[in-house]
Design a protein around this motif. Sequence first.
Motif, PDB file in Angstrom:
ATOM      1  N   ILE A  14       0.832  -1.206   0.000  1.00 54.13           N
ATOM      2  CA  ILE A  14       0.000   0.000   0.000  1.00 54.13           C
ATOM      3  C   ILE A  14       0.865   1.253   0.000  1.00 54.13           C
ATOM      4  O   ILE A  14       0.586   2.208  -0.697  1.00 54.13           O
ATOM      5  N   THR A  15       1.962   1.282   0.754  1.00 55.38           N
ATOM      6  CA  THR A  15       2.779   2.488   0.855  1.00 55.38           C
ATOM      7  C   THR A  15       3.610   2.733  -0.383  1.00 55.38           C
ATOM      8  O   THR A  15       3.930   3.871  -0.693  1.00 55.38           O
ATOM      9  N   GLN A  16       3.977   1.718  -1.116  1.00 57.99           N
ATOM     10  CA  GLN A  16       4.789   1.931  -2.306  1.00 57.99           C
ATOM     11  C   GLN A  16       4.057   2.771  -3.351  1.00 57.99           C
ATOM     12  O   GLN A  16       4.622   3.740  -3.860  1.00 57.99           O
ATOM     13  N   PRO A  17       2.814   2.480  -3.719  1.00 57.31           N
ATOM     14  CA  PRO A  17       2.126   3.337  -4.687  1.00 57.31           C
ATOM     15  C   PRO A  17       1.922   4.752  -4.158  1.00 57.31           C
ATOM     16  O   PRO A  17       2.000   5.706  -4.907  1.00 57.31           O
ATOM     17  N   VAL A  18       1.676   4.895  -2.858  1.00 56.40           N
ATOM     18  CA  VAL A  18       1.492   6.227  -2.286  1.00 56.40           C
ATOM     19  C   VAL A  18       2.777   7.026  -2.421  1.00 56.40           C
ATOM     20  O   VAL A  18       2.762   8.185  -2.820  1.00 56.40           O
ATOM     21  N   ALA A  19       3.912   6.416  -2.129  1.00 60.96           N
ATOM     22  CA  ALA A  19       5.190   7.120  -2.246  1.00 60.96           C
ATOM     23  C   ALA A  19       5.438   7.530  -3.689  1.00 60.96           C
ATOM     24  O   ALA A  19       5.877   8.648  -3.961  1.00 60.96           O
ATOM     25  N   ALA A  20       5.158   6.645  -4.622  1.00 64.42           N
ATOM     26  CA  ALA A  20       5.336   6.977  -6.040  1.00 64.42           C
ATOM     27  C   ALA A  20       4.385   8.092  -6.443  1.00 64.42           C
ATOM     28  O   ALA A  20       4.746   8.992  -7.199  1.00 64.42           O
ATOM     29  N   GLN A  21       3.167   8.058  -5.924  1.00 63.66           N
ATOM     30  CA  GLN A  21       2.178   9.090  -6.248  1.00 63.66           C
ATOM     31  C   GLN A  21       2.629  10.443  -5.697  1.00 63.66           C
ATOM     32  O   GLN A  21       2.479  11.459  -6.359  1.00 63.66           O
ATOM     33  N   GLU A  22       3.218  10.464  -4.492  1.00 67.37           N
ATOM     34  CA  GLU A  22       3.704  11.716  -3.926  1.00 67.37           C
ATOM     35  C   GLU A  22       4.794  12.320  -4.797  1.00 67.37           C
ATOM     36  O   GLU A  22       4.803  13.515  -5.045  1.00 67.37           O
ATOM     37  N   VAL A  23       5.717  11.517  -5.292  1.00 68.55           N
ATOM     38  CA  VAL A  23       6.780  12.009  -6.168  1.00 68.55           C
ATOM     39  C   VAL A  23       6.178  12.573  -7.439  1.00 68.55           C
ATOM     40  O   VAL A  23       6.561  13.641  -7.908  1.00 68.55           O
ATOM     41  N   GLU A  24       5.199  11.868  -7.996  1.00 72.00           N
ATOM     42  CA  GLU A  24       4.560  12.323  -9.230  1.00 72.00           C
ATOM     43  C   GLU A  24       3.837  13.647  -8.995  1.00 72.00           C
ATOM     44  O   GLU A  24       3.891  14.549  -9.822  1.00 72.00           O
ATOM     45  N   GLN A  25       3.169  13.811  -7.856  1.00 75.98           N
ATOM     46  CA  GLN A  25       2.463  15.055  -7.564  1.00 75.98           C
ATOM     47  C   GLN A  25       3.436  16.215  -7.407  1.00 75.98           C
ATOM     48  O   GLN A  25       3.117  17.336  -7.754  1.00 75.98           O
ATOM     49  N   GLN A  26       4.615  15.942  -6.909  1.00 74.84           N
ATOM     50  CA  GLN A  26       5.591  17.009  -6.769  1.00 74.84           C
ATOM     51  C   GLN A  26       6.114  17.448  -8.129  1.00 74.84           C
ATOM     52  O   GLN A  26       6.408  18.611  -8.329  1.00 74.84           O
ATOM     53  N   ALA A  27       6.228  16.528  -9.052  1.00 76.79           N
ATOM     54  CA  ALA A  27       6.753  16.863 -10.375  1.00 76.79           C
ATOM     55  C   ALA A  27       5.757  17.695 -11.169  1.00 76.79           C
ATOM     56  O   ALA A  27       6.139  18.556 -11.935  1.00 76.79           O
ATOM     57  N   VAL A  28       4.470  17.442 -11.002  1.00 79.98           N
ATOM     58  CA  VAL A  28       3.438  18.197 -11.702  1.00 79.98           C
ATOM     59  C   VAL A  28       2.457  18.698 -10.655  1.00 79.98           C
ATOM     60  O   VAL A  28       1.693  17.928 -10.092  1.00 79.98           O
ATOM     61  N   ALA A  29       2.489  19.977 -10.404  1.00 79.84           N
ATOM     62  CA  ALA A  29       1.573  20.560  -9.434  1.00 79.84           C
ATOM     63  C   ALA A  29       0.404  21.189 -10.182  1.00 79.84           C
ATOM     64  O   ALA A  29       0.619  22.053 -11.030  1.00 79.84           O
ATOM     65  N   PRO A  30      -0.838  20.767  -9.905  1.00 78.82           N
ATOM     66  CA  PRO A  30      -1.977  21.331 -10.619  1.00 78.82           C
ATOM     67  C   PRO A  30      -2.231  22.789 -10.249  1.00 78.82           C
ATOM     68  O   PRO A  30      -2.833  23.531 -11.003  1.00 78.82           O
ATOM     69  N   LEU A 133       4.098  34.968 -20.011  1.00 81.84           N
ATOM     70  CA  LEU A 133       5.234  34.163 -19.552  1.00 81.84           C
ATOM     71  C   LEU A 133       4.825  33.266 -18.381  1.00 81.84           C
ATOM     72  O   LEU A 133       5.239  32.105 -18.315  1.00 81.84           O
ATOM     73  N   ILE A 134       4.028  33.801 -17.497  1.00 82.65           N
ATOM     74  CA  ILE A 134       3.524  32.992 -16.379  1.00 82.65           C
ATOM     75  C   ILE A 134       2.646  31.869 -16.940  1.00 82.65           C
ATOM     76  O   ILE A 134       2.707  30.722 -16.490  1.00 82.65           O
ATOM     77  N   GLY A 135       1.850  32.195 -17.953  1.00 85.95           N
ATOM     78  CA  GLY A 135       1.020  31.186 -18.603  1.00 85.95           C
ATOM     79  C   GLY A 135       1.847  30.079 -19.228  1.00 85.95           C
ATOM     80  O   GLY A 135       1.483  28.899 -19.147  1.00 85.95           O
ATOM     81  N   GLN A 136       2.969  30.446 -19.837  1.00 86.33           N
ATOM     82  CA  GLN A 136       3.862  29.433 -20.417  1.00 86.33           C
ATOM     83  C   GLN A 136       4.381  28.491 -19.340  1.00 86.33           C
ATOM     84  O   GLN A 136       4.406  27.270 -19.525  1.00 86.33           O
ATOM     85  N   ILE A 137       4.827  29.048 -18.236  1.00 86.52           N
ATOM     86  CA  ILE A 137       5.335  28.221 -17.136  1.00 86.52           C
ATOM     87  C   ILE A 137       4.223  27.308 -16.631  1.00 86.52           C
ATOM     88  O   ILE A 137       4.439  26.116 -16.378  1.00 86.52           O
ATOM     89  N   MET A 138       3.020  27.833 -16.508  1.00 89.68           N
ATOM     90  CA  MET A 138       1.891  27.055 -16.038  1.00 89.68           C
ATOM     91  C   MET A 138       1.651  25.851 -16.954  1.00 89.68           C
ATOM     92  O   MET A 138       1.505  24.719 -16.485  1.00 89.68           O
ATOM     93  N   VAL A 139       1.653  26.095 -18.268  1.00 92.98           N
ATOM     94  CA  VAL A 139       1.429  25.020 -19.232  1.00 92.98           C
ATOM     95  C   VAL A 139       2.569  24.006 -19.172  1.00 92.98           C
ATOM     96  O   VAL A 139       2.347  22.796 -19.170  1.00 92.98           O
ATOM     97  N   GLU A 140       3.807  24.497 -19.105  1.00 92.90           N
ATOM     98  CA  GLU A 140       4.967  23.607 -19.040  1.00 92.90           C
ATOM     99  C   GLU A 140       4.915  22.700 -17.818  1.00 92.90           C
ATOM    100  O   GLU A 140       5.349  21.546 -17.872  1.00 92.90           O
ATOM    101  N   LYS A 141       4.374  23.192 -16.727  1.00 97.40           N
ATOM    102  CA  LYS A 141       4.325  22.412 -15.488  1.00 97.40           C
ATOM    103  C   LYS A 141       3.046  21.588 -15.389  1.00 97.40           C
ATOM    104  O   LYS A 141       2.855  20.869 -14.422  1.00 97.40           O
ATOM    105  N   GLY A 142       2.171  21.715 -16.377  1.00101.75           N
ATOM    106  CA  GLY A 142       0.929  20.955 -16.363  1.00101.75           C
ATOM    107  C   GLY A 142      -0.058  21.442 -15.319  1.00101.75           C
ATOM    108  O   GLY A 142      -0.935  20.702 -14.885  1.00101.75           O
ATOM    109  N   ALA A 143       0.075  22.691 -14.925  1.00 97.94           N
ATOM    110  CA  ALA A 143      -0.814  23.243 -13.902  1.00 97.94           C
ATOM    111  C   ALA A 143      -2.090  23.772 -14.547  1.00 97.94           C
ATOM    112  O   ALA A 143      -2.139  24.045 -15.744  1.00 97.94           O
ATOM    113  N   GLN A 144      -3.082  23.942 -13.726  1.00 93.49           N
ATOM    114  CA  GLN A 144      -4.349  24.469 -14.197  1.00 93.49           C
ATOM    115  C   GLN A 144      -4.625  25.864 -13.678  1.00 93.49           C
ATOM    116  O   GLN A 144      -5.486  26.556 -14.203  1.00 93.49           O
TER     117      GLN A 144
END
Length: 177
Positions: A14-30, A133-144
Motif C-alpha cells: 500500500i505504501t509503495q504506490p502512495v510514495a510513487a504518487q507523492e513524487v509524481e504530484q511534486q513533479a506536476v503541481a496542478p 510568460l507565467i502562462g507558459q510556465i503554467m502550461v509547461e508544469k501541467g498546472a491548471q
Amino acid sequence: MGWRGLLLALGLLITQPVAAQEVEQQAVAPVLVLDLERLYGGSTYAESLRAAVEVEAEALSVENDRIVADLTAEEQSLTERRPTMEPEAFRQEAEAFDAKVNDIRRARDAKEAEINQARAEVRVKFFEDVRPLIGQIMVEKGAQVVIDSRSVVVIVRVADITTEAIARIDAELGAAQ
C-alpha cells in the motif's frame, strides 16, 4: 507467514504506490503559487519600468525641499518684519502668504497624485506584460491555475514558481526600453 507478516506485506504494498504518487504530484503541481510582490520587486524588467517614475518622484522631492526652504525663509522674514509693520499690512501679507502656500500645496498634491497614478500604471503594465510568460510556465508544469502566495496557507516548495518566473521575465523581457 502469520497475520503480522501478512499485514506487514500488505502495508508495504500500500505504501509503495502512495510514495510513487507523492513524487509524481511534486513533479506536476496542478496549482502553482507565485509571490506577486517578490515577482514585481525582484524583476529587472519591473525595476526598469519603475525607474522613470522614480526619477520623476525624486525630482518632485527635490523640488518640494527647495519650495519648503523658500517658504520657510519667506515666513521667517514676515515674522521678523511683523513688529515694524502696520497690523493691516501684516494681515494682508499673511493672507497672501497663506494663499500662496495653499496654491503650492494643491499643485504639489496634484503632482504627487500623478506620480502615484504612474506607479499604479507601471504595475498594471508589468503584470499585463508578464502574464503570457507565467502562462507558459503554467502550461509547461501541467498546472491548471496560478495563485498569489498571500492566498496560500501551506505549500509544497515545487509549487512556488516565483524564482523561475523572475528568471524567465528577465531573460525574455530584460530591461524595458
